[in-house]
Design a protein around this motif. Sequence first.
Motif, PDB file in Angstrom:
ATOM      1  N   GLN A 132      -7.864   3.648  -8.225  1.00 28.95           N
ATOM      2  CA  GLN A 132      -8.528   4.756  -7.280  1.00 28.95           C
ATOM      3  C   GLN A 132      -7.356   5.024  -6.327  1.00 28.95           C
ATOM      4  O   GLN A 132      -6.485   4.327  -5.817  1.00 28.95           O
ATOM      5  CB  GLN A 132      -9.692   4.121  -6.860  1.00 28.95           C
ATOM      6  N   GLN A 133      -7.436   6.313  -5.780  1.00 29.32           N
ATOM      7  CA  GLN A 133      -6.556   6.766  -4.770  1.00 29.32           C
ATOM      8  C   GLN A 133      -7.481   6.620  -3.356  1.00 29.32           C
ATOM      9  O   GLN A 133      -8.345   7.485  -3.277  1.00 29.32           O
ATOM     10  CB  GLN A 133      -6.098   8.135  -4.927  1.00 29.32           C
ATOM     11  N   PRO A 134      -7.372   5.582  -2.656  1.00 30.20           N
ATOM     12  CA  PRO A 134      -7.900   5.629  -1.332  1.00 30.20           C
ATOM     13  C   PRO A 134      -7.892   6.727  -0.505  1.00 30.20           C
ATOM     14  O   PRO A 134      -6.838   7.376  -0.330  1.00 30.20           O
ATOM     15  CB  PRO A 134      -7.682   4.148  -0.691  1.00 30.20           C
ATOM     16  N   ASN A 135      -9.023   6.897   0.271  1.00 29.42           N
ATOM     17  CA  ASN A 135      -8.966   8.195   1.271  1.00 29.42           C
ATOM     18  C   ASN A 135      -8.501   7.544   2.668  1.00 29.42           C
ATOM     19  O   ASN A 135      -9.641   7.161   3.105  1.00 29.42           O
ATOM     20  CB  ASN A 135     -10.132   8.992   1.217  1.00 29.42           C
TER      21      ASN A 135
ATOM     22  N   VAL B 109       0.756  -1.189  -0.051  1.00 23.01           N
ATOM     23  CA  VAL B 109      -0.208  -0.151  -0.206  1.00 23.01           C
ATOM     24  C   VAL B 109       0.783   1.115  -0.043  1.00 23.01           C
ATOM     25  O   VAL B 109       0.787   2.127  -0.769  1.00 23.01           O
ATOM     26  CB  VAL B 109      -1.122  -0.436   0.937  1.00 23.01           C
ATOM     27  N   ALA B 110       1.934   1.246   0.771  1.00 19.80           N
ATOM     28  CA  ALA B 110       2.642   2.402   0.898  1.00 19.80           C
ATOM     29  C   ALA B 110       3.570   2.643  -0.513  1.00 19.80           C
ATOM     30  O   ALA B 110       3.669   3.618  -0.919  1.00 19.80           O
ATOM     31  CB  ALA B 110       3.704   2.161   1.759  1.00 19.80           C
TER      32      ALA B 110
ATOM     33  N   GLY C  11      -9.055  -4.320   0.888  1.00 20.99           N
ATOM     34  CA  GLY C  11      -9.623  -3.202   0.278  1.00 20.99           C
ATOM     35  C   GLY C  11      -8.828  -1.964  -0.223  1.00 20.99           C
ATOM     36  O   GLY C  11      -9.080  -1.781  -1.369  1.00 20.99           O
ATOM     37  N   LEU C  12      -8.013  -1.562   0.333  1.00 14.10           N
ATOM     38  CA  LEU C  12      -7.206  -0.641  -0.268  1.00 14.10           C
ATOM     39  C   LEU C  12      -6.185  -1.075  -1.414  1.00 14.10           C
ATOM     40  O   LEU C  12      -6.102  -0.535  -2.306  1.00 14.10           O
ATOM     41  CB  LEU C  12      -5.956  -0.023   0.904  1.00 14.10           C
ATOM     42  N   LEU C  13      -5.847  -2.486  -1.327  1.00  9.33           N
ATOM     43  CA  LEU C  13      -5.214  -2.927  -2.572  1.00  9.33           C
ATOM     44  C   LEU C  13      -6.054  -3.083  -3.499  1.00  9.33           C
ATOM     45  O   LEU C  13      -5.660  -3.021  -4.833  1.00  9.33           O
ATOM     46  CB  LEU C  13      -4.597  -4.206  -2.212  1.00  9.33           C
TER      47      LEU C  13
END
Length: 135
Positions: free
Chosen positions: A104-107, A28-29, A95-97
């Motif tokens: 998409q860029q997650p908030n 994620v990072a 979910g972030l992945l």
Amino acid sequence: MPYLWMKAAHVASVLIFIGGLFSQSFAVAAARRGDAAIVALAHRWDRRVTVPAMLAVWLTGAMIAAEGAWFASPWLWPKLALVLVLTGLHGVQSGLLRQLRRGQQPNTRLHGVMVAAFISAAVIFIAALVVVKPF
């Protein structure tokens, strides 16, 4: 399955699951820095390795607790709470992945270093609870 083999399977599954959690947080990072290849690789690894390991952790852990009659032990409940939180963290990071894989860029405020520190602290507390059984 004999008790010691079950414990060995549990420990191996835990190691793989925790490794997968660390991999997710680093992926994620890296994705936030624009590395899409890492996201695809981490997503495949998660589906094929981390998720089955997580399921094995829960299954073998429940079997060990039942066979050892640990459900009445007070130390088990904080341990289970931490494992539940780690499982939830896995869901959030998955979910972030997924979002990152779709472009998409997650908030989110989750940061790889903070997540890795939390995972490390949780593992330390779990190990202390299991080995020392302080209460």
